[in-house]
Design a protein around this motif. Structure first.
Motif, mmCIF file in Angstrom:
data_model
loop_
_atom_site.group_PDB
_atom_site.id
_atom_site.type_symbol
_atom_site.label_atom_id
_atom_site.label_comp_id
_atom_site.label_asym_id
_atom_site.label_seq_id
_atom_site.Cartn_x
_atom_site.Cartn_y
_atom_site.Cartn_z
ATOM 1 N N PHE A 334 0.796 -1.059 -0.333
ATOM 2 C CA PHE A 334 -0.447 0.511 -0.170
ATOM 3 C C PHE A 334 0.996 1.198 0.329
ATOM 4 C CE2 PHE A 334 -2.678 3.072 1.745
ATOM 5 C CZ PHE A 334 -4.004 3.546 1.574
ATOM 6 N N TYR A 335 2.115 1.535 0.505
ATOM 7 C CA TYR A 335 2.455 2.385 0.562
ATOM 8 C C TYR A 335 3.610 2.089 -0.128
ATOM 9 C CZ TYR A 335 0.386 3.325 5.026
ATOM 10 O OH TYR A 335 -0.309 4.148 6.056
ATOM 11 N N ASP A 336 3.939 1.548 -1.007
ATOM 12 C CA ASP A 336 5.196 1.298 -2.349
ATOM 13 C C ASP A 336 4.517 1.250 -3.351
ATOM 14 O OD1 ASP A 336 7.547 -0.243 -3.464
ATOM 15 O OD2 ASP A 336 7.485 -2.370 -2.319
ATOM 16 N N PRO A 337 5.949 2.651 -3.792
ATOM 17 C CA PRO A 337 5.386 3.148 -5.265
ATOM 18 C C PRO A 337 5.320 1.692 -5.867
ATOM 19 C CG PRO A 337 7.377 4.781 -3.298
ATOM 20 C CD PRO A 337 6.719 3.517 -3.041
ATOM 21 N N ILE A 338 6.185 0.689 -5.634
ATOM 22 C CA ILE A 338 6.016 -0.446 -6.986
ATOM 23 C C ILE A 338 5.549 -0.980 -7.348
ATOM 24 C CG2 ILE A 338 5.923 -2.160 -6.022
ATOM 25 C CD1 ILE A 338 8.595 -3.300 -6.474
ATOM 26 N N LEU A 339 3.708 -0.867 -7.116
ATOM 27 C CA LEU A 339 3.050 -0.923 -7.780
ATOM 28 C C LEU A 339 2.458 0.166 -9.023
ATOM 29 C CD1 LEU A 339 0.194 -1.426 -5.476
ATOM 30 C CD2 LEU A 339 2.636 -2.575 -6.342
ATOM 31 N N ASN A 342 5.961 4.715 -13.057
ATOM 32 C CA ASN A 342 6.993 5.804 -12.490
ATOM 33 C C ASN A 342 8.019 5.412 -11.235
ATOM 34 O OD1 ASN A 342 5.001 6.763 -10.971
ATOM 35 N ND2 ASN A 342 5.567 8.882 -11.735
ATOM 36 N N ASN A 343 7.644 4.799 -10.268
ATOM 37 C CA ASN A 343 7.960 4.071 -9.031
ATOM 38 C C ASN A 343 7.454 5.484 -8.222
ATOM 39 O OD1 ASN A 343 8.754 1.348 -9.507
ATOM 40 N ND2 ASN A 343 9.581 2.285 -10.679
ATOM 41 N N LYS A 344 7.237 6.201 -8.059
ATOM 42 C CA LYS A 344 7.116 7.536 -7.709
ATOM 43 C C LYS A 344 5.436 7.462 -6.589
ATOM 44 C CE LYS A 344 10.651 10.215 -9.987
ATOM 45 N NZ LYS A 344 10.449 11.450 -11.301
ATOM 46 N N ARG A 345 4.614 6.652 -7.140
ATOM 47 C CA ARG A 345 3.809 6.857 -6.440
ATOM 48 C C ARG A 345 3.099 5.490 -5.922
ATOM 49 N NH1 ARG A 345 -1.465 10.675 -9.447
ATOM 50 N NH2 ARG A 345 -1.884 11.778 -7.256
ATOM 51 N N SER A 346 2.800 5.423 -4.919
ATOM 52 C CA SER A 346 1.703 4.630 -4.297
ATOM 53 C C SER A 346 0.941 5.134 -4.234
ATOM 54 C CB SER A 346 2.249 3.932 -3.096
ATOM 55 O OG SER A 346 2.121 5.240 -2.181
ATOM 56 N N CYS A 347 -0.247 4.209 -3.180
ATOM 57 C CA CYS A 347 -1.699 3.847 -2.484
ATOM 58 C C CYS A 347 -1.898 5.159 -1.706
ATOM 59 C CB CYS A 347 -1.889 2.570 -2.523
ATOM 60 S SG CYS A 347 -2.180 0.938 -3.640
ATOM 61 N N ALA A 348 -1.027 5.220 -0.710
ATOM 62 C CA ALA A 348 -1.088 6.124 0.002
ATOM 63 C C ALA A 348 -1.124 7.821 -0.378
ATOM 64 C CB ALA A 348 -0.062 6.085 1.124
ATOM 65 N N SER A 349 -0.357 7.451 -1.722
ATOM 66 C CA SER A 349 -0.049 9.145 -2.077
ATOM 67 C C SER A 349 -1.263 9.616 -1.848
ATOM 68 C CB SER A 349 0.116 9.324 -4.044
ATOM 69 O OG SER A 349 1.722 8.169 -3.837
ATOM 70 N N LYS A 639 18.174 -2.749 -9.271
ATOM 71 C CA LYS A 639 18.896 -1.567 -8.704
ATOM 72 C C LYS A 639 17.597 -0.089 -9.095
ATOM 73 C CE LYS A 639 23.399 -3.589 -7.622
ATOM 74 N NZ LYS A 639 25.017 -3.519 -8.079
ATOM 75 N N LYS A 640 17.821 -0.264 -10.357
ATOM 76 C CA LYS A 640 16.982 1.140 -9.873
ATOM 77 C C LYS A 640 15.418 1.195 -9.092
ATOM 78 C CE LYS A 640 18.166 0.692 -15.137
ATOM 79 N NZ LYS A 640 18.277 0.585 -16.268
ATOM 80 N N GLY A 647 5.059 5.458 0.703
ATOM 81 C CA GLY A 647 3.985 7.141 0.482
ATOM 82 C C GLY A 647 4.602 7.539 -0.611
ATOM 83 N N GLY A 648 5.877 7.075 -1.328
ATOM 84 C CA GLY A 648 5.473 7.932 -2.585
ATOM 85 C C GLY A 648 5.944 9.200 -2.196
ATOM 86 N N GLU A 649 6.430 9.767 -3.312
ATOM 87 C CA GLU A 649 6.977 11.252 -3.638
ATOM 88 C C GLU A 649 6.290 12.526 -3.765
ATOM 89 O OE1 GLU A 649 10.189 11.779 -6.209
ATOM 90 O OE2 GLU A 649 11.392 9.854 -5.824
#
Length: 650
Positions: A334-339, A342-349, A639-640, A647-649
């Motif tokens: 939920f807090y991981d932008p990996i979903l 752009n790997n910068k946004r999560s559900c918690a955003s 590594k990228k 929580g994302g950016e």
């Protein structure tokens, strides 16, 4: 509730339940010594009395001058008489065939709510008819006798359905009685005192008294017919007390004590009826009972009904330890932008746990490009499981599909299913967990996005299980502030909130909690009411004229903490929302809306009454224990992906 079955089997079972309805399978046969003659005779005689009164109503219409007020007045009086006869059969009609009931007393001319079948098929048009619409029609300009009579004739003809063998054979068994009584009690709490189906406010309480008296006579007839499964004495004593309470109340519904009626009588009666359902092993094939839990002991128990399967693909899993493991991984995701793409946004955003899983800082959240805004306000995820249709336009029927839509939507999280699975499994922590979890889903042996999203849903759904002071007052007899009590009474009467926000979740899901209501409120684009919001709402999903500018009715639980309000976040305070309704919505403020379902007439609420409404709404704030954010996110072999922030950016 269905347990220990696969995800696929679950939906097959639901389809079979729908088939049961379509084929009108009856309840179990009665006990050998049951003599139901008295009970069935009461049923038949009441239908006959109702039909005769409606026939007399048609004769009066034919002989009356509908172009003058005396003629209109006499017809309305006859409708009021017919409605009392209708209330005498409401106990059976509403339960045994709720679709047919819309022809007897439909609240609106056209409905699109699709009962339990909304899970399996597209919405379908249903024309309303009957006494309520006939009474409303008399207040229109340029009325015609043929149209008025047609509304009554539809009601008369539909009673043939209730006299068909497929319906009446249910009366041969005690099972239907306790289930119909449960629905009756739920409606006593939610709609019978609000005017939801009664156009004349002056008739609401007299109809309530008449219906409760008719039900008392029905109880007596039932006990004589089914002595082996009688209504228990404590229930009968309390019901008689409830009837006496109602008889002593003012006829004015604004002065009626809704709060103590529900708290001291209806809710305890519900508990006693549930006890009899369990003791007598009551069985149902009726879709009215689709979501209701026989084990629930209160109308304000969060287990009363669920509109969603919060386990998703993990539905077969009952082991508490395993479910807790899935929730913990769901929390990380939920807090991981990996979903996101752009790997910068999560559900918690957008769904911030400290803000009741919504975003209170902005009318609508930013798109994935971090520049433009999303078209709609972020919905709180708290209590989302108590809706059958999801999103403000009802686009989705399951939390799993909703979640997949969000993570793959190009302007929200912008990823795709293949990348999500690949990226998530590139983290050892996730890979190890899901290799274990997939063993719990034998019909889905390959790790998929369904496993990933189901874990997320299972995590945030647990925050729907908390209670508010109002619930404590109803369940534990805890004291409630005097102004909150007055606010609830206003909510159910003068303010007319209870006709759309139904007890107990105070959302658009009314008893028996198998359908979702949408309303057209005339929400403006700005607070100056210069124009209507450009968002056409439900019509994008269901292209029907009645659905233009319609939105799903959300809950007012935790409303104090979930600003801004409306689909576009146009109002920043609850005071603004109350003033909007008080003024008659958009139409009441001069906007032109052909199909507004909210009355454009002012409610004429005083400042004190508005404050009391607010106090009541605050009593629906749930004491939710939100957890802390994860300290860190799992490392990836790629590594990228290891610059991700909790929580994302944005």
């Amino acid at each position: 509730m269905l347990k220990n079955i696969s995800h696929k089997t679950y939906f097959i079972a639901l389809l079979l339940a729908s088939f049961v309805v379509l084929t009108n399978l009856s309840f179990r046969s009665p006990s050998a010594d049951a003599d139901n003659t008295i009970y069935t005779k009461l049923y038949s005689s009441r239908i006959q009395a109702f039909n005769e009164t409606e026939q007399d109503l048609i004769k009066l219409i034919l002989s009356s001058d509908i172009n003058n007020q005396d003629g209109i007045h006499s017809i309305k009086n006859k409708i009021a008489e017919a409605r009392l006869k209708m209330k005498a059969v409401d106990f059976w009609f509403r339960y045994l065939d709720p679709t047919a009931y819309h022809q007897v007393n439909g609240p609106i001319p056209v409905e699109w709510e699709t009962e339990v079948f909304e899970k399996f098929e597209k919405p379908y048009r249903r024309n309303g008819a009957g006494l309520g619409l006939a009474e409303l029609y008399l207040d229109e300009k340029g009325i015609h006798k043929d149209s008025l009579i047609a509304l009554i004739n539809s009601s008369i003809k539909i009673t043939d359905v209730y006299q068909a063998d497929s319906i009446t054979r249910n009366l041969n068994s005690y099972h239907h009685f306790y289930l119909a009584n449960r629905l009756y009690l739920l409606n006593l709490a939610a709609i019978y005192t609000t005017g939801f189906e009664c156009p004349n406010a002056g008739n609401i309480i007299p109809e309530l008294v008449s219906m409760m008296e008719s039900s008392w006579q029905l109880y007596t007839a039932y006990d004589l017919s089914f002595p082996n499964y009688p209504v228990k004495q404590p229930y009968l004593v309390l019901y008689q007390q409830a009837l006496n309470f109602v008889k002593k109340q003012p006829v004015d519904p604004v002065k009626f004590d809704h709060y103590h009626f529900v708290k001291d009588y209806v809710n305890p009666l519900f508990r006693l009826n549930q006890e009899m359902i369990r003791e007598y092993k009551v069985f149902s094939n009726n879709f009215n009972d689709f979501t209701l839990d026989d084990a629930s002991t209160s109308i304000f128990d969060k287990s009363l009904y669920k509109g969603q399967n919060e386990k998703g693909i993990f539905l077969p899993v009952d082991d508490t330890a395993a479910l807790n493991e899935i929730k913990e991984i769901g929390k990380l995701l939920f807090y991981d932008p990996i979903l996101s793409g752009n790997n910068k946004r999560s559900c918690a955003s957008c769904h911030k746990s400290t803000e009741y899983f919504t975003d209170t800082a902005i009318a609508t959240s930013l798109q994935l490009n971090n520049r433009q805004s999303l078209p709609r306000n972020t919905i709180s995820l708290v209590n989302v499981v108590y809706n059958h249709l999801l999103m403000l336009d009802g686009k989705h029927t399951s939390l799993l599909n909703q979640g997949k839509d969000v993570v793959t939507n190009s302007i929200e999280m912008g990823s795709n299913e293949n990348d999500i699975v690949k990226n998530v499994l590139s983290c050892d922590v996730y890979e190890k967990a899901f290799k274990h979890f997939v063993k719990l889903t034998p019909n889905s042996k390959k790790i998929s996005v369904d496993h990933i999203i189901s874990a997320v849903v299972l995590y945030y759904s647990r925050f729907s299980n908390y209670y508010a002071p109002f619930d404590d007052a109803m369940n534990k007899q805890m004291p409630l502030a005097e102004n909150a009590v007055k606010g609830f009474n206003l909510f159910m009467s003068k303010a007319k909130c209870g006709t759309c926000h139904f007890v107990p979740q105070f959302n658009g899901v009314k008893p028996p909690f198998i359908s979702t209501e949408f309303e057209v409120l005339g929400v403006p684009a700005d607070t100056s009411f210069s124009r209507l919001s450009a968002d056409s709402g439900r019509v994008k999903v269901n292209p029907a004229a009645e659905m233009m500018n319609a939105f799903r009715t959300g809950t007012i639980r935790n409303a104090e903490h979930t600003k801004p309000y409306m689909h576009n976040g146009v109002f920043k305070t609850l005071e603004e929302v109350i003033n909007f309704y008080d003024a008659g919505g958009g139409a009441g403020r001069g906007l032109k809306i052909k199909n507004q379902t909210l009355s454009q007439d002012s409610l004429k609420l005083t400042n004190i009454e508005k404050e009391q409404l607010l106090v009541f709404m605050h009593s629906l704030n749930e004491d939710i224990q939100f957890d802390e954010l994860p300290g860190k996110l799992p490392e990836s072999k790629n590594k990228k992906l290891n610059n991700r922030k909790v929580g994302g950016e944005f």
